[in-house]
Design a protein around this motif. Structure first.
Motif, PDB file in Angstrom:
ATOM      1  N   ALA A   3       0.826  -1.209   0.000  1.00 27.76           N
ATOM      2  CA  ALA A   3       0.000   0.000   0.000  1.00 27.76           C
ATOM      3  C   ALA A   3       0.860   1.259   0.000  1.00 27.76           C
ATOM      4  O   ALA A   3       0.484   2.282  -0.561  1.00 27.76           O
ATOM      5  N   GLY A   4       2.037   1.179   0.641  1.00 24.19           N
ATOM      6  CA  GLY A   4       2.950   2.311   0.680  1.00 24.19           C
ATOM      7  C   GLY A   4       4.327   1.898   0.208  1.00 24.19           C
ATOM      8  O   GLY A   4       4.863   0.883   0.663  1.00 24.19           O
ATOM      9  N   VAL A   5       4.911   2.668  -0.724  1.00 25.77           N
ATOM     10  CA  VAL A   5       6.262   2.390  -1.225  1.00 25.77           C
ATOM     11  C   VAL A   5       7.055   3.696  -1.122  1.00 25.77           C
ATOM     12  O   VAL A   5       6.748   4.672  -1.789  1.00 25.77           O
ATOM     13  N   PHE A   6       8.087   3.695  -0.272  1.00 29.15           N
ATOM     14  CA  PHE A   6       8.806   4.919   0.066  1.00 29.15           C
ATOM     15  C   PHE A   6      10.227   4.894  -0.490  1.00 29.15           C
ATOM     16  O   PHE A   6      10.842   3.832  -0.607  1.00 29.15           O
ATOM     17  N   HIS A   7      10.741   6.087  -0.774  1.00 26.77           N
ATOM     18  CA  HIS A   7      12.103   6.247  -1.280  1.00 26.77           C
ATOM     19  C   HIS A   7      12.846   7.235  -0.386  1.00 26.77           C
ATOM     20  O   HIS A   7      12.442   8.390  -0.244  1.00 26.77           O
ATOM     21  N   ASN A   8      13.930   6.784   0.212  1.00 28.80           N
ATOM     22  CA  ASN A   8      14.799   7.622   1.042  1.00 28.80           C
ATOM     23  C   ASN A   8      14.061   8.310   2.190  1.00 28.80           C
ATOM     24  O   ASN A   8      14.277   9.498   2.466  1.00 28.80           O
TER      25      ASN A   8
END
Length: 427
Positions: free
Chosen positions: A356-361
């Motif tokens: 559901a959530g894909v985060f970068h840095n």
């Protein structure tokens, strides 16, 4: 009062709430916030009692952390109630406005779901979040907390109902169920309850889904990962790893597994491990990790475990693809993160990871309705169908199609001399 009678009262209250103006609902939220503030000493005392009983009964540390509601945490939750009042009203929004023909106008308008049934364990602050979202979205709510939080939940709902009593909204719009038997009864109330939101383990969510005909919005466990890519910036990455694990380890958006690209494992793992150990984290690792840092051996079971405490498993992977494969095998669909300076790798990660959530840095701990600007959340949905991720106001409304005519009949648009539809978009 029987549970059916309570459900009927809550449904009737919800029907009245559905027609209230935004101003009245916001007035109710402020009244709730003030009542909670006035009752803060009683609420904190009730929570101390629950915590003492929980310790005596050997409640798991992760659940105990969620159970605790001190004055600071309570004040933050009350601020969350007021923040919901500041949000736009999700009810009555016109999503489609279309002329089908002259004088025949279609609107799709958002409306409340009706009555929500929320089943949760340990976290009494969920009572305030869910109640405020229910009021603002025009829904009634039946709350069933865990026995470990019974006294706190009772004190909270008493204050919320006292606040509603000062407004045109029937206090029965928010009700608390207190016995274990009522959980099974609640699942049978498909005539009165429109949505069930279970907040607990995967097995518990599955149990609820298997034992009710009411639609279920699954809020399951959070097995979250952070992948350190070969192009990660170590100085930037270490604080992200530490925050993702230690800022609140009992939260469902804390990481449980750290994946590290083989090309940078030898250079990065010692410093990452040192920073985590300094925060009291117990580390477990695969064979490649153990060859670099002195940690306990990880087992296959560790990759599928939500610890909810200061334990973290580490695995060295050969590539970005291997990291994605691991996440899609063991992840719970909650929140996953990548640390990298390679934008192409970040894009591939975002495209292929199933969550559901894909985060970068950035830290996985940002996966939260309040931090997203939703005011609060009823839970984080890990299912594929929407609503997905943190579920705020927009996930608690549905819509109706409203058609206004001037004596129009379908026969006019049928047959050899049929009149054509205009299908004209209106402002």
């Amino acid at each position: 009062m029987s549970l059916i009678e309570q459900a009927q009262r809550t449904r009737l209250a919800a029907q009245g709430l559905a027609t209230q103006t935004t101003a009245v609902k916001n007035q109710a939220l402020e009244a709730i916030a003030q009542a909670l503030e006035s009752s803060s000493p009683e609420i904190v005392a009730a929570n101390v009692r629950d915590c003492e009983l929980a310790q005596a009964n050997g409640l798991a540390s992760a659940l105990y952390a969620r159970l605790k509601l001190d004055a600071g945490k309570l004040a933050a939750a009350i601020a969350g109630v007021r923040s919901v009042a500041a949000l736009a009203d999700p009810v009555g929004a016109v999503q489609i406005h279309r002329e089908l023909d002259r004088g025949l106008v279609l609107k799709r308008v958002s409306c409340p779901l009706g009555v929500l049934g929320i089943i949760f364990e340990a976290r009494p602050d969920a009572v305030m979040q869910i109640s405020s979202l229910a009021i603002k979205s025009g829904n009634g709510v039946l709350l069933k907390g865990g026995q470990e939080a019974l006294h706190t939940c009772q004190a909270l709902v008493k204050a919320i109902q006292a606040g509603l009593a000062q407004t045109p909204i029937d206090p029965a719009a928010v009700a608390l169920l207190t016995s274990r038997e009522e959980t099974m009864e609640l699942l049978k109330l498909d005539r009165y309850v429109d949505l069930i939101v279970p907040r607990g383990s995967n097995s518990f969510v599955q149990f609820v889904q298997d034992n009710t005909r009411i639609p279920v919005l699954g809020h399951a466990e959070g097995i979250c990962h952070l992948y350190i890519d070969r192009a990660a910036d170590l100085a930037k990455t270490i604080p992200i790893v530490v925050d993702s694990k230690t800022q609140y380890p009992a939260a469902c958006n804390a990481i449980e597994t750290l994946l590290v690209h083989r090309d940078v494992a030898a250079a990065m793992l010692p410093e990452v491990a040192q920073a985590l150990i300094a925060k009291g984290v117990a580390l477990r690792g695969d064979a490649e990790t153990q060859a670099i840092v002195a940690v306990e051996a990880a087992t296959a079971e560790d990759w599928a475990t939500e610890y909810g405490e200061l334990i973290l498993s580490i695995r060295v992977v050969e590539s970005l693809d291997a990291a994605i494969a691991h996440i899609n095998t063991y992840g719970s669909g909650h929140t996953e993160a990548i640390a990298t300076e390679d934008d192409r790798a970040a894009q591939t990660f975002a495209d292929l990871v199933d969550a559901a959530g894909v985060f970068h840095n950035c830290s996985t701990r940002f996966a939260d309705g309040f931090r997203y600007g939703f005011g609060a959340e009823v839970g984080i949905s890990t299912q594929q169908m929407p609503p997905r991720g943190p579920v705020g106001l927009e996930g608690l409304v549905t819509y109706k199609y409203r058609l206004q005519g001037q004596g129009h009949i379908v026969e006019t648009y049928s047959g050899q001399n049929a009149r054509a539809f205009t299908h004209k978009a209106l402002d």
